[in-house]
Design a protein around this motif. Structure first.
Motif, PDB file in Angstrom:
ATOM      1  N   ARG A 156       0.822  -1.211   0.000  1.00 26.44           N
ATOM      2  CA  ARG A 156       0.000   0.000   0.000  1.00 26.44           C
ATOM      3  C   ARG A 156       0.857   1.262   0.000  1.00 26.44           C
ATOM      4  O   ARG A 156       0.318   2.366  -0.124  1.00 26.44           O
ATOM      5  N   ASP A 157       2.178   1.105   0.145  1.00 21.82           N
ATOM      6  CA  ASP A 157       3.088   2.258   0.100  1.00 21.82           C
ATOM      7  C   ASP A 157       3.652   2.491  -1.302  1.00 21.82           C
ATOM      8  O   ASP A 157       4.462   3.388  -1.503  1.00 21.82           O
ATOM      9  N   PHE A 158       3.225   1.676  -2.274  1.00 21.20           N
ATOM     10  CA  PHE A 158       3.625   1.869  -3.669  1.00 21.20           C
ATOM     11  C   PHE A 158       2.493   2.566  -4.422  1.00 21.20           C
ATOM     12  O   PHE A 158       1.307   2.419  -4.083  1.00 21.20           O
ATOM     13  N   ASN A 159       2.840   3.329  -5.451  1.00 20.83           N
ATOM     14  CA  ASN A 159       1.825   3.739  -6.416  1.00 20.83           C
ATOM     15  C   ASN A 159       1.354   2.486  -7.152  1.00 20.83           C
ATOM     16  O   ASN A 159       2.165   1.629  -7.511  1.00 20.83           O
ATOM     17  N   ARG A 160       0.041   2.379  -7.356  1.00 17.08           N
ATOM     18  CA  ARG A 160      -0.515   1.139  -7.913  1.00 17.08           C
ATOM     19  C   ARG A 160       0.121   0.782  -9.262  1.00 17.08           C
ATOM     20  O   ARG A 160       0.464  -0.370  -9.510  1.00 17.08           O
ATOM     21  N   SER A 161       0.240   1.775 -10.142  1.00 21.71           N
ATOM     22  CA  SER A 161       0.774   1.475 -11.477  1.00 21.71           C
ATOM     23  C   SER A 161       2.213   0.977 -11.390  1.00 21.71           C
ATOM     24  O   SER A 161       2.615   0.060 -12.122  1.00 21.71           O
ATOM     25  N   GLU A 162       3.009   1.550 -10.489  1.00 18.21           N
ATOM     26  CA  GLU A 162       4.395   1.123 -10.352  1.00 18.21           C
ATOM     27  C   GLU A 162       4.476  -0.264  -9.720  1.00 18.21           C
ATOM     28  O   GLU A 162       5.317  -1.081 -10.103  1.00 18.21           O
TER      29      GLU A 162
END
Length: 618
Positions: free
Chosen positions: A441-447
């Motif tokens: 949840r600490d990542f951007n979804r697309s990345e």
């Protein structure tokens, strides 16, 4: 997949929610929806201002026409009278010619203004249509997976096609109609009063009758317009789904069931559309009848006033034209009122879609994916598609970077659900999923999703060349890299034998290649993407034994140095996995490698032996 109660449904992911086909109430909040629409149109306010100005100008120049034409009639009448009585020189054709030239100029300017406002409004309506479709397309990419797993494809497509088209068409017609009709009503009323207040009063007697008829018709037609818009979406959705699964329908002799359901939807659509159009078409003859009564009353009163020299003879002609012009916008307003019901129904569906809940696409301080190895850890994961139905209870697992991990278990154990959670198609209710020690949840979804490559049992290819379908894994890949990926997937030789080779176009249904060949192309796509984490959902299930061995060899080479999750149904394909997670009822009941689990003689051993033991002869 025929459902006698609910009709055709598209396939859903394992363990996914099963909701009914959407559709529903339309224009529940007419005022609120129209308010939203006008707010949305605010970005086109300058263009709409010009539309208003030109529409008003067109109406005004058109309104003055009958008054000028009445002067010509009066001139002809006075000339004839003077010639008959011998008191004058007869008809002044020069003056009449000047009047008619002036009248022609008035109508020419009115037509020019009407053309300009129509041109501008067409541009506005097309821009609204373009921007709404663009907004819906972008919205789809931000919406959670659960929205699409609880609705039919046809219903979503109906928002992009039918509803936007309805909104665009009705805007183009109704807005200019409202402006022109309102201007015409006011202008005509002023011109009528300038001729005779008494004749105007008589003409206005028909107005309450007209308004009463309009209100009755609109009241009765509103519900049918709502039903028409709703069942248009149902019909489109059912046709789209049945067409997509027509092979299954035929295989299970479901033609009668789907035809019966289509007929039910179509009958309802026919009934509501017929009634809505009937009430809409009823408007014109009723208004014409009431208008003709007004003409009779005005003609009688006008003749009496002309005899008394209160008005000119030409004024009677002008006034009758004004009465006709007065009744016409009233009928147009009635038509627009019906049209606005369709506008509101379509706009509400579009705005309802655009207001749907979205996924958080970015975080404030995102973790970079650069340099991540692909270690994955599940910590006390708890999840349910619905809060009151938990299907993953307490999932714990630690996967080292580069490990080949198999997830096995009976149908409904939660295998595919775990993959959906890993890629953040859904968020966990409790617990955490870590990638290299970072909460996903600490990542951007697309990345985050750039780290994953997927090969699913259900293949997906789009209409286009084979080269473009493989390149979808990495859009900036060169032709040489595409060919290298195809070689690694053992599909290059097959492609070379096709007419056109890599440039051969795959048709819309991908029916010009076999299911196994589709699977090979999706594997080549995943190889080209070169992700640190692979997800394979029984990727070799649709190919023959020889091809399976070739793909398995290519997959083994591909998976070296990468973390791989294999959802396995045939346990023979995952014997060399570094770690096997055995799931049952949403929990890991066993974990270890193949030999360890067989020696333990537990649940996995039972599953494995059940696949290979010979049934006793009966």
């Amino acid at each position: 997949m025929s459902n006698p109660k609910g009709g055709m449904r598209r396939p859903m992911g394992h363990g996914g929610p099963h909701g009914p086909m959407g559709g529903g109430e339309k224009a529940r909040d007419f005022k609120g929806t129209m308010g939203k629409l006008f707010q949305y149109l605010g970005q086109y306010r300058i263009a709409i201002l010009f539309v208003v100005l030109f529409a008003i100008g067109s109406a005004i120049f058109s309104i003055v026409g009958p008054k000028v034409l009445g002067q010509a009639t009066t001139e002809i009448f006075n000339g004839l009278v003077s010639k008959i009585t011998g008191e004058g020189g007869g008809i002044d054709f020069g003056k009449i010619g000047n009047i008619l030239i002036f009248l022609l100029c008035l109508y020419a300017v009115s037509s020019l203004f009407s053309f300009i406002q129509g041109y501008i409004m067409t541009g506005v309506s097309q821009k609204v249509s373009y921007n709404l479709r663009k907004a819906i397309s972008e919205k789809i990419n931000r919406m959670p997976m659960k929205y699409f797993e609880t609705r039919t494809h046809g219903e979503v497509l109906s928002r992009v096609t039918n509803d936007v088209d309805t909104l665009s068409m009705s805007l183009n017609q109704s807005m200019t109609q409202i402006i022109t009709s309102a201007t015409t009503l006011i202008g005509v009323l002023v011109m009528m009063l300038s001729i005779s207040w008494l004749m105007t009063l008589v003409a206005l007697v028909i107005l309450p009758v007209s308004m009463a008829l309009i209100s009755v018709i609109v009241k009765h037609s509103q519900k049918y317009f709502r039903s028409q818009q709703e069942y248009l979406g149902h019909v489109n959705g059912q046709v789209e789904e049945v067409y997509g699964g027509h092979n299954i329908v035929r295989a299970f002799n479901g033609e009668k069931a789907v035809t019966d359901q289509f007929n039910r939807y179509n009958d309802t659509l026919y009934g509501s559309a017929w009634k809505s159009q009937f009430f809409s078409g009823l408007m014109q003859p009723l208004m014409s009848f009431v208008g003709n009564l007004g003409y009779v009353m005005v003609s009688i009163l006008g003749g009496w006033l002309a005899i008394r020299n209160t008005i000119e003879v030409g004024d009677i002609q002008s006034f009758i034209q004004y009465v006709r012009s007065f009744n016409q916008p009233i009928a147009q307003v009635a038509q627009v009122a019906n049209m606005l019901q369709s506008t509101a129904a379509a706009a509400e569906r579009v705005f309802e879609f655009l207001d749907e809940e979205e996924e958080d696409q970015t975080v404030e301080h995102p973790v970079s994916i650069d340099g991540l190895k692909g270690a994955v850890e599940f910590q006390h994961v708890r999840f349910g598609y619905n809060a009151d139905r938990i299907i993953i209870h307490d999932f714990n697992a630690e996967v080292m970077a580069g490990q080949k991990v198999a997830i096995v278990g009976p149908t409904g154990a939660g295998k595919t659900t775990m993959v959906k959670l890993l890629m953040r198609f859904y968020d966990v209710n409790e617990g955490r999923i870590l990638v290299d020690g970072h909460d996903i949840r600490d990542f951007n979804r697309s990345e985050l999703r750039q780290m994953f490559g997927m090969v699913l049992q259900d293949t997906w290819l789009f209409s286009g060349s084979i080269r473009d379908n493989i390149r979808y894994g990495r859009l900036d890949a060169t032709d040489e890299e595409v060919i290298a990926a195809a070689r690694a997937a053992h599909v290059h030789h097959f492609i070379e034998t096709l007419p056109g080779g890599y440039d051969m176009e795959i048709d819309e249904e991908a029916s010009n290649i076999s299911q196994g060949q589709k699977q090979l192309l999706t594997i080549a796509r995943a190889i080209l993407a070169d992700p640190p984490i692979l997800i394979l959902d029984e990727a070799t299930s649709s190919v023959d034994t020889r091809t399976e061995l070739l793909i398995q060899e290519a997959m083994d080479n591909l998976m070296k140095g990468r973390t791989s999750f294999i959802i396995a149904h045939r346990l023979s394909t995952i014997r060399d996995a570094d770690l096997i997670l055995v799931m049952k009822d949403g929990d890991i009941v066993e974990q270890g490698n193949h030999e360890q689990l067989l020696e333990a003689g537990g649940f996995y051993a039972g599953l494995y032996n059940a696949q290979f033991e010979r049934p006793e002869a009966v």
